[in-house]
Design an enzyme around this catalytic site. Sequence first.
Site, PDB file in Angstrom:
ATOM      1  N   LYS A   1       5.034   8.376   0.134  1.00 34.93           N
ATOM      2  CA  LYS A   1       3.937   7.437   0.256  1.00 34.93           C
ATOM      3  C   LYS A   1       5.880   6.974  -0.164  1.00 34.93           C
ATOM      4  O   LYS A   1       6.920   7.057  -1.239  1.00 34.93           O
ATOM      5  CB  LYS A   1       3.570   7.390  -0.492  1.00 34.93           C
ATOM      6  CG  LYS A   1       3.772   6.354  -1.456  1.00 34.93           C
ATOM      7  CD  LYS A   1       2.245   6.133  -2.316  1.00 34.93           C
ATOM      8  CE  LYS A   1       1.665   4.634  -4.017  1.00 34.93           C
ATOM      9  NZ  LYS A   1       0.573   4.546  -4.429  1.00 34.93           N
TER      10      LYS A   1
ATOM     11  N   ASP B   1       5.150  -0.876  -6.477  1.00 33.07           N
ATOM     12  CA  ASP B   1       3.806  -1.129  -7.043  1.00 33.07           C
ATOM     13  C   ASP B   1       2.847  -2.412  -8.090  1.00 33.07           C
ATOM     14  O   ASP B   1       3.284  -1.833  -9.756  1.00 33.07           O
ATOM     15  CB  ASP B   1       2.556   0.033  -7.222  1.00 33.07           C
ATOM     16  CG  ASP B   1       1.723   0.425  -6.812  1.00 33.07           C
ATOM     17  OD1 ASP B   1       1.065  -0.810  -6.555  1.00 33.07           O
ATOM     18  OD2 ASP B   1       0.848   1.043  -7.243  1.00 33.07           O
TER      19      ASP B   1
ATOM     20  N   LYS C   1      -1.983  -4.687 -11.798  1.00 35.67           N
ATOM     21  CA  LYS C   1      -1.737  -3.402 -12.885  1.00 35.67           C
ATOM     22  C   LYS C   1      -1.765  -4.682 -14.519  1.00 35.67           C
ATOM     23  O   LYS C   1      -0.815  -5.083 -14.577  1.00 35.67           O
ATOM     24  CB  LYS C   1      -0.586  -2.524 -12.883  1.00 35.67           C
ATOM     25  CG  LYS C   1      -0.582  -1.892 -11.570  1.00 35.67           C
ATOM     26  CD  LYS C   1       0.468  -1.006 -11.627  1.00 35.67           C
ATOM     27  CE  LYS C   1       0.436   0.291 -10.640  1.00 35.67           C
ATOM     28  NZ  LYS C   1      -1.016   1.178 -10.886  1.00 35.67           N
TER      29      LYS C   1
ATOM     30  N   ASP D   1       7.757   4.309  -7.399  1.00 33.73           N
ATOM     31  CA  ASP D   1       6.677   4.724  -6.905  1.00 33.73           C
ATOM     32  C   ASP D   1       6.995   4.855  -5.212  1.00 33.73           C
ATOM     33  O   ASP D   1       5.585   5.045  -3.826  1.00 33.73           O
ATOM     34  CB  ASP D   1       5.449   3.527  -6.865  1.00 33.73           C
ATOM     35  CG  ASP D   1       3.369   3.778  -6.372  1.00 33.73           C
ATOM     36  OD1 ASP D   1       3.546   5.379  -6.602  1.00 33.73           O
ATOM     37  OD2 ASP D   1       3.350   3.047  -6.076  1.00 33.73           O
TER      38      ASP D   1
ATOM     39  N   ASP E   1      -5.012  -2.547  -6.041  1.00 35.75           N
ATOM     40  CA  ASP E   1      -4.394  -1.275  -6.352  1.00 35.75           C
ATOM     41  C   ASP E   1      -3.874  -0.077  -6.056  1.00 35.75           C
ATOM     42  O   ASP E   1      -3.237   1.162  -6.060  1.00 35.75           O
ATOM     43  CB  ASP E   1      -3.751  -1.370  -8.166  1.00 35.75           C
ATOM     44  CG  ASP E   1      -3.119  -0.367  -8.454  1.00 35.75           C
ATOM     45  OD1 ASP E   1      -2.053  -0.396  -8.339  1.00 35.75           O
ATOM     46  OD2 ASP E   1      -3.096  -0.544 -10.010  1.00 35.75           O
TER      47      ASP E   1
ATOM     48  N   GLU F   1      -3.402   1.324  -3.523  1.00 35.03           N
ATOM     49  CA  GLU F   1      -2.266   0.533  -2.059  1.00 35.03           C
ATOM     50  C   GLU F   1      -1.671   1.895  -1.095  1.00 35.03           C
ATOM     51  O   GLU F   1      -1.808   2.282   0.126  1.00 35.03           O
ATOM     52  CB  GLU F   1      -1.312  -0.291  -2.306  1.00 35.03           C
ATOM     53  CG  GLU F   1      -0.175   0.005  -3.277  1.00 35.03           C
ATOM     54  CD  GLU F   1      -0.091   1.129  -3.799  1.00 35.03           C
ATOM     55  OE1 GLU F   1      -1.134   0.942  -5.010  1.00 35.03           O
ATOM     56  OE2 GLU F   1       1.065   2.033  -4.244  1.00 35.03           O
TER      57      GLU F   1
ATOM     58  N   ARG G   1      -3.162   5.343  -0.695  1.00 37.81           N
ATOM     59  CA  ARG G   1      -3.376   5.224   0.420  1.00 37.81           C
ATOM     60  C   ARG G   1      -3.643   4.845   1.391  1.00 37.81           C
ATOM     61  O   ARG G   1      -3.894   5.733   3.229  1.00 37.81           O
ATOM     62  CB  ARG G   1      -5.274   5.763   0.286  1.00 37.81           C
ATOM     63  CG  ARG G   1      -5.492   4.745  -0.555  1.00 37.81           C
ATOM     64  CD  ARG G   1      -7.093   5.226  -1.545  1.00 37.81           C
ATOM     65  NE  ARG G   1      -6.348   5.580  -2.716  1.00 37.81           N
ATOM     66  CZ  ARG G   1      -7.262   5.901  -3.256  1.00 37.81           C
ATOM     67  NH1 ARG G   1      -8.615   5.706  -3.819  1.00 37.81           N
ATOM     68  NH2 ARG G   1      -6.798   5.891  -4.904  1.00 37.81           N
TER      69      ARG G   1
HETATM   70  N1  BES Z   1       1.013   4.490  -7.339  1.00 39.14           N
HETATM   71  C1  BES Z   1       0.078   4.383  -8.631  1.00 39.14           C
HETATM   72  C2  BES Z   1       0.034   6.188  -9.744  1.00 39.14           C
HETATM   73  C3  BES Z   1       0.812   5.873 -10.538  1.00 39.14           C
HETATM   74  C4  BES Z   1       0.110   5.602 -11.450  1.00 39.14           C
HETATM   75  C5  BES Z   1       1.557   6.999  -9.773  1.00 39.14           C
HETATM   76  C6  BES Z   1       1.450   6.141 -12.437  1.00 39.14           C
HETATM   77  C7  BES Z   1       2.585   6.848 -11.245  1.00 39.14           C
HETATM   78  C8  BES Z   1       2.268   7.010 -12.717  1.00 39.14           C
HETATM   79  C9  BES Z   1      -0.795   3.933  -7.531  1.00 39.14           C
HETATM   80  O1  BES Z   1      -0.794   3.125  -6.291  1.00 39.14           O
HETATM   81  C10 BES Z   1      -2.516   3.120  -8.195  1.00 39.14           C
HETATM   82  O2  BES Z   1      -2.339   2.299  -8.579  1.00 39.14           O
HETATM   83  N2  BES Z   1      -3.131   4.580  -8.666  1.00 39.14           N
HETATM   84  C11 BES Z   1      -4.238   3.960  -8.877  1.00 39.14           C
HETATM   85  C12 BES Z   1      -5.810   4.028  -8.176  1.00 39.14           C
HETATM   86  C13 BES Z   1      -7.313   3.825  -8.645  1.00 39.14           C
HETATM   87  C14 BES Z   1      -6.598   2.073  -8.237  1.00 39.14           C
HETATM   88  C15 BES Z   1      -7.896   4.201  -7.734  1.00 39.14           C
HETATM   89  C16 BES Z   1      -4.475   4.829 -10.452  1.00 39.14           C
HETATM   90  O3  BES Z   1      -3.748   6.137  -9.988  1.00 39.14           O
HETATM   91  O4  BES Z   1      -5.244   3.843 -10.951  1.00 39.14           O
HETATM   92 ZN    ZN Z   2       1.286   3.462  -6.085  1.00 42.66          ZN
HETATM   93 MN    MN Z   3      -1.090   1.303  -7.263  1.00 44.34          MN
END
Ligand code: BES
Ligand code: ZN
Ligand code: MN
Length: 497
Positions: free
Chosen positions: A263, A268, A275, A286, A345, A347, A349
């Site tokens: 990824k 992000d 966010k 990210d 967010d 994204e 996946r």
């Molecule tokens: N890049 C983030 C995950 C992340 C969060 C990595 C904190 C490192 C530290 C990912 O894209 C994300 O935003 N995931 C969301 C998914 C949710 C919207 C289902 C998350 O983990 O909150």
């Molecule tokens: Zn992300």
């Molecule tokens: Mn995200």
Amino acid sequence: MNIVFANIALPRSGAVAVLVAEGGALGKVGKDIDKKTGGMLARAIRADRFEGKVGQTLDILAPNGITAARVLLIGIGKPQDIKPLVAEKAGSVLVDALAKKGDKSVAVAIDEFSDAAMQVADIAAHVGAGARLASYRFDKYRTTLGERDKPSLTKVTVMCAKAPAAKTAYLPLDRVIDGVFDARDLMNEPANSLNPAEFAARAKALVKRGLKVEVLNEKQMEKLGMGALLGVGRGSACESQLIVMHWKGDPKSKEAPIAVVGKGVCFDSGGISLKPGAGMGDMKGDMGGAAAVFGLMAALAGRRAKVNVVGVLGCVENMPGPDAQRPGDIVTSMSGKTIEVLNTDAEGRLVLADALTYVQQKFAPRAIVDLATLTGAIMVALGDANAGLFCNQDALAAQLTGAGAAVGESVWRMPLGESYDKKLKSKFADMQNIASSPHGGAITAAQFIQRFIEGDTPWAHIDIAGVAWLSGEPKPSWGTGFGVRLLDRFIADNYEN
Ligand code: BES
Ligand code: ZN
Ligand code: MN
């Protein structure tokens, strides 16, 4: 940091270091120094309750009777318990202790301990590796570093009775560390400098190291139908890039390659599902999965590994904007499956879905490992001591778990199953990109990815969100480079000829 190997001889200047086994008993070199200094080492050990435990140090300044500026004692624990990671720890505490102390060089003596669990040459090689790993710094953007904040130490001489063998054992470790440093550089670089195009340019620069590198731009990805990946990049001014890196170290092999997929979300923001502001700067990292794949490919090429590996990096920037995708949008992935994007967010996946379909259709790999800073939920589950491993095959899971334990990049297996998968049911499309329940978010994310694995191809997904960077106080490197050593070891132990 310059790491060299030499036979044992006390240096005339700089610092000298010796490994001390648990209990404080000095080896041959330690005893020699102790004698020359009139018993100073033994007295200092008693005075400081130094026990020789792994990672302990004792700094003895300006010793009489020898010309070295200081003697650093480094605990190595019980000789029968010495492992590569223990030797690396000794090397890293050596550099941590002396980096800014004023000495330009240190010579560390590796004694032959009786009943040591490792050969002295291997101990020496891993002490050298630990020292070099600890020497990494990212000072590129600091213009006001004072003289005392800059490292003085530039050379570590690892001394042992088998110096040529130690050097030979060190060489491949050194090449893997090159890859770790590449990954850390990519992680630490801010997103205004490292966008998908810059990422691709850095990948192309590896061609001179013997890798084949191909980059697909948005137009080419559109032709392939990569609606999931492209949807993520729509809000950004930066063009998305799919980077394909090929290492063909075993050209005669008829076997399909191993595939590693990363990824590469260069930033992000969350997109329209923006966010919160606090900590958003961390989201420059990210692309940690893509950084690890990049570092792995550099490592394989560096040590001329006899194996064929293809690395695919899905590089995009997730931003809000007039053309950004909206919650509720439905995109069609390269696989043909449709996805309702309920949260922009989630994204990573979406990026992985198309990168995975691409690698399977193009290369029919014998096994696939993807790495991604995918979910905050994996940090809730595992903290920062383990990455989350999701896998559809026990043998592959065991290989990855073993490799992680050997190099100090631990992974912990998490479950997959139908009861999680069904939470991805969408009202309108084949699936939605977030689960109907927030619980088990790392698992439902893995289930989403698994939907893009065809047939029974062995596949593992490693969620590195908790381990890709260090939170808290500033450290010489924020990005860890997690995954490079793990994947390198996984390939070396299981697939190399
Ligand atoms: N890049 C983030 C995950 C992340 C969060 C990595 C904190 C490192 C530290 C990912 O894209 C994300 O935003 N995931 C969301 C998914 C949710 C919207 C289902 C998350 O983990 O909150
Ligand atoms: Zn992300
Ligand atoms: Mn995200």
